[in-house]
Write a protein that holds these residues in place. Structure first.
Motif, mmCIF file in Angstrom:
data_model
loop_
_atom_site.group_PDB
_atom_site.id
_atom_site.type_symbol
_atom_site.label_atom_id
_atom_site.label_comp_id
_atom_site.label_asym_id
_atom_site.label_seq_id
_atom_site.Cartn_x
_atom_site.Cartn_y
_atom_site.Cartn_z
ATOM 1 N N PHE A 280 -20.040 21.395 -5.718
ATOM 2 C CA PHE A 280 -18.814 21.534 -6.481
ATOM 3 C C PHE A 280 -18.432 23.002 -6.604
ATOM 4 C CE2 PHE A 280 -21.051 17.753 -7.732
ATOM 5 C CZ PHE A 280 -20.075 16.799 -7.960
ATOM 6 N N LYS A 281 -17.148 23.267 -6.661
ATOM 7 C CA LYS A 281 -16.687 24.633 -6.898
ATOM 8 C C LYS A 281 -16.984 25.049 -8.322
ATOM 9 C CE LYS A 281 -12.632 27.633 -6.548
ATOM 10 N NZ LYS A 281 -11.187 27.702 -6.193
ATOM 11 N N GLY A 282 -16.846 24.129 -9.236
ATOM 12 C CA GLY A 282 -17.144 24.360 -10.646
ATOM 13 C C GLY A 282 -17.725 23.111 -11.259
ATOM 14 N N LEU A 283 -18.186 23.229 -12.467
ATOM 15 C CA LEU A 283 -18.853 22.121 -13.150
ATOM 16 C C LEU A 283 -17.988 20.868 -13.210
ATOM 17 C CD1 LEU A 283 -21.155 21.072 -14.995
ATOM 18 C CD2 LEU A 283 -19.916 22.060 -16.912
ATOM 19 N N ASN A 284 -16.687 21.048 -13.416
ATOM 20 C CA ASN A 284 -15.803 19.916 -13.663
ATOM 21 C C ASN A 284 -14.863 19.604 -12.507
ATOM 22 O OD1 ASN A 284 -16.780 19.565 -16.334
ATOM 23 N ND2 ASN A 284 -15.549 21.297 -17.003
ATOM 24 N N SER A 285 -15.211 20.041 -11.296
ATOM 25 C CA SER A 285 -14.319 19.864 -10.152
ATOM 26 C C SER A 285 -14.666 18.608 -9.365
ATOM 27 C CB SER A 285 -14.418 21.080 -9.240
ATOM 28 O OG SER A 285 -15.704 21.137 -8.639
#
Length: 585
Positions: A280-285
């Motif tokens: 993932f690019k970020g935790l929530n992506s």
């Protein structure tokens, strides 16, 4: 609200009849395996034929939710209560312990005449009165801490030929045993041993695997099929799941051989979203690589990818077969009351559970399902950031259509139209947002008074000496040193252990940098401790593996804080401290 169509006409009769024969219960939970980390959920690469077979034969809850981290899911599973109400709502920092007034599913089944067993990962406390053998499990084989190789675990464990503690209701102090083989193989082998030894009367077995949690060690044979594939994020992670799948097949074969498969409630679930099945690019992506069943977020996210997990339940004698989907929102807090209901066990009022029995859903009785929404919240310490408990912070309020997410802002998603949670529609539905905010308030009122320190016993006869680890320092920001790698140098921080002295008297308190079994010297020049309004200091002898103090302590709650000083006068806490009751006053 969506519901499963009415089940087979005879299901109610089947469940009622099976209850008279006292079904066994086996609950298998893996660690960090997400919804998409299964072939039956559409993963195009990972091969899980045994779990796929169980999926095809089971009733599947397709909208089943847990917490987004290890400890809180386990607390909810054990108690039927929201993790913060139970007291164990983080993975370290002194918040992994359940309040002592909480009763567990093991207490419930033990009191009902079942033999209760626990194998594998507990992660709800390493010392009395919080160990599995203190909380209703009669037969236990477990590793300490939140994972093999973490600081409280037996020194040197690395998933292969490890040393674990065996304990029982009659031997709560426990004894360490060395085992041959890979950890997951050991857990299944010992689970089958428990089943064989207790097959003559009903048993409840909680098989909580530490795999596929990091550090992602697995025999090469299991990871090999996934190496060299550019679409695989972590071949070892997939290999760990493949090994679990293989062992699930062995377990089921043994149940058939023993004649137990028909009247055993077999559950497979996981404790949170994927940790390494996607990138993932970020935790929530959304994932950039790998497979996450189309969901946004992973482990530690309050988006669906962090907390919506598999839940398969198979019970032939109870009519729970046939590969049917149940799409009503259910959760970890529902497991205790549901299993009790299916096994004909009354849940005493003192359990005060937040969960709801989903047995009526299994019987097709959907009209009066009382849950209109559900709340999941992570209450602090995410990703090293200070996060004091606060209303709505890092939470999601769920219904079968909506997700109100509070994480770096407030967002509303129509999960039916937008399962990937990409389009915030809060501005278009202010009434829905306000209703979900209101739905959250009873949850906060329920849990917030219970987010108070839970203490470790000192001087408990069933746990003397008590071995304290820095993983349990009560810290408000970030995580304390928690694994073998983090204890190689002198610490830069310290924190208090919240303790409860059970017996007034003389105690020996030994400060260590390394666990006793490591037999390594403390690299410090001076040591100090503070407890019960007393302060003691001592120089550190060259080559010493521990610094001993003897001190008289009154009974009652207090804090223990330790310090190890280097030559420049900088100090941090002792990673390990042994506290032994010597004699009464």
């Amino acid at each position: 609200m969506k519901y499963l169509p009415t089940l087979l006409a005879g299901l109610f009769i089947s469940i009622a009849h099976a209850e008279t024969e006292r079904p066994n219960v086996i609950l298998v939970m893996t660690d960090d395996q997400g919804y998409g980390d299964l072939g039956c959920h559409g993963n195009p690469i990972l091969k899980t034929p045994e779990l796929d077979k169980l999926h095809d034969e089971s009733v599947r809850f397709t909208d089943f939710h847990v917490s987004s981290f290890c400890t809180p899911t386990r607390a909810a599973l054990m108690t039927g209560n929201y993790p913060a109400f139970a007291g164990a709502y983080r993975t370290s920092a002194g918040r992994t312990l359940m309040h002592t007034d909480e009763k567990t599913i093991a207490n419930l089944f033990s009191d009902a005449g079942y033999t209760t067993g626990m194998v594998g990962k507990w992660h709800l406390g390493d010392n009395a009165p919080h160990r599995p053998q203190d909380r209703g499990f009669q037969k236990v084989l477990w590793h300490k801490a939140g994972g093999v190789g973490q600081a409280p675990d037996y020194w040197g464990n690395d998933y292969f030929d490890d040393t674990y503690e065996r304990a029982s209701a009659d031997n709560k102090n426990g004894t360490y045993e060395k085992f041959e083989g890979y950890c997951t193989d050991v857990w299944f082998r010992e689970s089958i041993r428990f089943i064989e030894q207790n097959k003559e009367k009903p048993f409840f077995l909680y098989l909580a695997l530490n795999a596929p949690h990091g550090p992602y060690f697995v025999p090469d044979e299991w990871a090999a099929p996934y190496k060299g594939n550019d679409d695989v994020v972590n071949p070892n992670f997939y290999g760990m799941i493949a090994n679990i799948d293989h062992n699930m097949g062995i377990l089921r074969q043994q149940l058939e051989k023993l004649g137990l498969a028909e009247n055993t409630i077999l559950i497979f679930m996981t404790d949170n979203g994927t940790s390494a099945g996607a990138k993932f690019k970020g935790l929530n992506s959304l994932p950039l690589k790998g497979y996450n069943a189309g969901m946004r977020g992973k482990k530690s996210s309050v988006y669906d990818g962090g907390q919506r997990v598999p839940f398969f339940i198979y019970w032939p004698k109870g009519g729970l077969t046939g590969g049917r989907d149940m799409d009503t929102i259910t959760a970890h807090i529902d497991v205790l009351p549901s299993l009790a209901d299916m096994c004909g066990i009354s849940v005493p009022s003192e359990y005060d559970v937040d969960g709801i029995s989903f047995k009526p859903l299994l019987q097709g009785e959907n009209k009066d399902w009382p849950r209109k929404s559900h709340v999941i919240q992570y209450h602090g310490g995410a990703h090293g950031k200070a996060m004091p408990p606060a209303p709505l912070n890092f939470s999601v309020v769920l219904t079968e259509q909506w997700r109100l997410v509070n994480s770096d802002g407030e967002f509303l998603y129509d999960i039916e139209a937008d399962p990937a949670q990409q389009n915030d529609v809060a501005a278009n539905h202010p009434g829905v947002v306000e209703q979900l905010r209101q739905d959250y308030q009873p949850f906060w009122k329920r849990v917030s008074p219970r987010m108070t320190p839970v203490r470790i016993d000192l001087g408990n006869p069933a746990n003397n000496p008590t071995i304290l680890s820095s993983q349990d320092w009560y810290m408000d920001k970030g995580n304390p040193p928690w694994n073998f790698g983090s204890i190689k140098k002198l610490p830069k921080v310290t924190g208090p252990w919240m303790v409860d002295v059970q017996r007034a008297g003389r105690y020996r308190i030994t400060l260590r940098q390394w666990p006793k079994e490591a037999e390594k010297p403390v690299v410090a020049v001076r040591a100090k401790l503070e407890i019960a309004d007393q302060v003691a200091e001592s120089p550190v002898k060259a080559g010493s593996t521990g610094v001993e103090f003897e001190i008289d302590l009154p009974a009652g709650p207090t804090k223990l804080v330790t310090y190890l000083y280097d030559k420049k006068g900088k100090a941090g806490g002792a990673y390990f401290t042994d506290v032994e009751f010597l004699s009464g006053n």
